[in-house]
Design a protein around this motif. Structure first.
Motif, PDB file in Angstrom:
ATOM      1  N   TYR A 270     -43.642   1.256   6.261  1.00 51.39           N
ATOM      2  CA  TYR A 270     -42.379   1.904   5.886  1.00 51.39           C
ATOM      3  C   TYR A 270     -41.267   0.859   5.796  1.00 51.39           C
ATOM      4  O   TYR A 270     -40.234   0.971   6.431  1.00 51.39           O
ATOM      5  N   ASP A 271     -41.496  -0.152   4.972  1.00 54.86           N
ATOM      6  CA  ASP A 271     -40.499  -1.225   4.854  1.00 54.86           C
ATOM      7  C   ASP A 271     -39.259  -0.787   4.083  1.00 54.86           C
ATOM      8  O   ASP A 271     -38.252  -1.502   4.051  1.00 54.86           O
ATOM      9  N   ASN A 272     -39.313   0.394   3.462  1.00 53.96           N
ATOM     10  CA  ASN A 272     -38.139   0.924   2.757  1.00 53.96           C
ATOM     11  C   ASN A 272     -37.260   1.781   3.674  1.00 53.96           C
ATOM     12  O   ASN A 272     -36.228   2.299   3.255  1.00 53.96           O
ATOM     13  N   LEU A 273     -37.668   1.918   4.940  1.00 50.43           N
ATOM     14  CA  LEU A 273     -36.897   2.685   5.921  1.00 50.43           C
ATOM     15  C   LEU A 273     -36.343   1.754   6.991  1.00 50.43           C
ATOM     16  O   LEU A 273     -36.810   0.629   7.153  1.00 50.43           O
ATOM     17  N   THR A 274     -35.350   2.242   7.725  1.00 51.62           N
ATOM     18  CA  THR A 274     -34.787   1.453   8.821  1.00 51.62           C
ATOM     19  C   THR A 274     -34.344   2.391   9.938  1.00 51.62           C
ATOM     20  O   THR A 274     -34.055   3.564   9.702  1.00 51.62           O
ATOM     21  N   TYR A 275     -34.326   1.878  11.161  1.00 50.01           N
ATOM     22  CA  TYR A 275     -33.810   2.690  12.268  1.00 50.01           C
ATOM     23  C   TYR A 275     -32.392   2.239  12.575  1.00 50.01           C
ATOM     24  O   TYR A 275     -32.065   1.065  12.504  1.00 50.01           O
ATOM     25  N   THR A 276     -31.545   3.207  12.910  1.00 51.18           N
ATOM     26  CA  THR A 276     -30.113   2.926  13.007  1.00 51.18           C
ATOM     27  C   THR A 276     -29.537   3.331  14.360  1.00 51.18           C
ATOM     28  O   THR A 276     -29.519   2.543  15.293  1.00 51.18           O
ATOM     29  N   VAL A 277     -29.106   4.555  14.463  1.00 49.55           N
ATOM     30  CA  VAL A 277     -28.365   5.012  15.644  1.00 49.55           C
ATOM     31  C   VAL A 277     -29.303   5.588  16.701  1.00 49.55           C
ATOM     32  O   VAL A 277     -30.200   6.375  16.390  1.00 49.55           O
ATOM     33  N   GLY A 278     -29.087   5.216  17.958  1.00 43.59           N
ATOM     34  CA  GLY A 278     -29.803   5.817  19.073  1.00 43.59           C
ATOM     35  C   GLY A 278     -29.057   7.049  19.562  1.00 43.59           C
ATOM     36  O   GLY A 278     -27.837   7.021  19.710  1.00 43.59           O
TER      37      GLY A 278
ATOM     38  N   VAL B 128     -23.223   8.908  14.396  1.00 43.35           N
ATOM     39  CA  VAL B 128     -23.804  10.250  14.441  1.00 43.35           C
ATOM     40  C   VAL B 128     -22.952  11.256  13.685  1.00 43.35           C
ATOM     41  O   VAL B 128     -23.475  12.117  12.961  1.00 43.35           O
ATOM     42  N   GLU B 129     -21.647  11.183  13.811  1.00 42.24           N
ATOM     43  CA  GLU B 129     -20.749  12.134  13.160  1.00 42.24           C
ATOM     44  C   GLU B 129     -20.910  12.104  11.649  1.00 42.24           C
ATOM     45  O   GLU B 129     -20.854  13.146  10.975  1.00 42.24           O
ATOM     46  N   SER B 130     -21.137  10.922  11.098  1.00 43.00           N
ATOM     47  CA  SER B 130     -21.270  10.801   9.643  1.00 43.00           C
ATOM     48  C   SER B 130     -22.565  11.434   9.114  1.00 43.00           C
ATOM     49  O   SER B 130     -22.716  11.620   7.917  1.00 43.00           O
ATOM     50  N   MET B 131     -23.475  11.784  10.019  1.00 47.65           N
ATOM     51  CA  MET B 131     -24.777  12.331   9.622  1.00 47.65           C
ATOM     52  C   MET B 131     -24.846  13.856   9.683  1.00 47.65           C
ATOM     53  O   MET B 131     -25.913  14.437   9.496  1.00 47.65           O
TER      54      MET B 131
END
Length: 262
Positions: A205-213, A140-143
């Motif tokens: 949306y195969d060019n997207l991904t989910y990352t941090v909760g 989260v901090e990096s965002m």
């Protein structure tokens, strides 16, 4: 003179009876009103896998199927109405809808403004990034310098705002995904259940991904404050869970792991 007095008395009685009738009608419970109307009006947004349209234009999804079954238990039809999510409380209070049934997070704001059911589903708010950029933002901090697209009035907007990060409110979570896909926002925050259904390989949306909760949360259904329909919905959840129909619907839409025992 007697005729005039008699007419005046009749008019007074008529007004009194009308007033009593109005009082009775205004004292009608939400459940009675829904049954008299013959339909349950459900406020939703386009939000797979909870509420979305099939190829024939019919509303389907885990929440849509649950709402339809609940309406059936009341002996009425269901009517789905797309709403502006940021105006959900206004829609309820104006009686243009009877409930909000759309993967709604039970936040303090929601529970203070609505009569809510028990929680029936677990969820979280997830960060969505382009696949080719995800490795650059491991936490989260990096965002902190990113611009996030979020649904106005949503739990996602609440989380990003609480972090103090920049966000662009949009009408629906689906619009937040489009913002990232188009490159007009750096990232989005949407519900984990929606992310699992709409983002990644094999989706649109195969060019997207989910990352941090960003959190952990629970879904509930919202009715007008003081509504007796919430207790009836809780009874429905309990019976639907016990007879297996709730889990059958959940399995159909791939959300069975998120269902909360009733």
């Amino acid at each position: 003179m007697k005729k005039i007095l008699a007419a005046a008395l009749a008019l007074t009685l008529t007004i009194g009876m009308t007033a009593c009738g109005s009082a009775k009608q205004s004292g009608e419970s939400d459940a009675e009103a829904v049954k008299a109307n013959g339909k349950l009006v459900v406020g939703i947004t386009d939000f797979a896998p909870m509420d979305y349209k099939d190829d024939a234009g019919n509303w389907i999804g885990f929440d849509a199927d649950l709402a339809t079954a609940f309406a059936d238990s009341l002996g009425v039809e269901v009517e789905f109405v797309e709403i502006d999510w940021d105006n959900k409380v206004l829609e309820l209070d104006s009686k243009s809808i009877d409930c909000v049934w759309n993967g709604m997070t039970l936040t303090d704001e929601v529970t203070s403004a609505m009569e809510c059911t028990n929680a029936y589903c677990n969820n979280a708010q997830m960060v969505i990034l382009p696949k080719d950029a995800a490795a650059n933002y491991p936490d989260v901090e990096s965002m902190k310098d990113l611009v996030f697209a979020v649904e106005a009035g949503s739990a996602g907007e609440e989380e990003v705002t609480a972090l103090g990060y920049n966000c662009t409110p949009v009408k629906a979570q689906a619009d937040a995904l489009m913002e990232v896909a188009a490159g007009t926002s750096d990232a989005a925050v949407i519900d984990a259940l929606m992310a699992a259904a709409m983002v990644g390989e094999g989706t649109g949306y195969d060019n997207l991904t989910y990352t941090v909760g960003l959190n952990e949360e629970k879904y509930g259904v919202g009715f007008r404050k003081g509504s007796d329909l919430a207790a009836l919905a809780n009874d429905f959840f309990k019976s639907a869970y016990e007879d297996g129909s709730m889990m059958a619907m959940a399995e159909k839409y791939g959300v069975s792991a998120s269902v909360i025992a009733q």
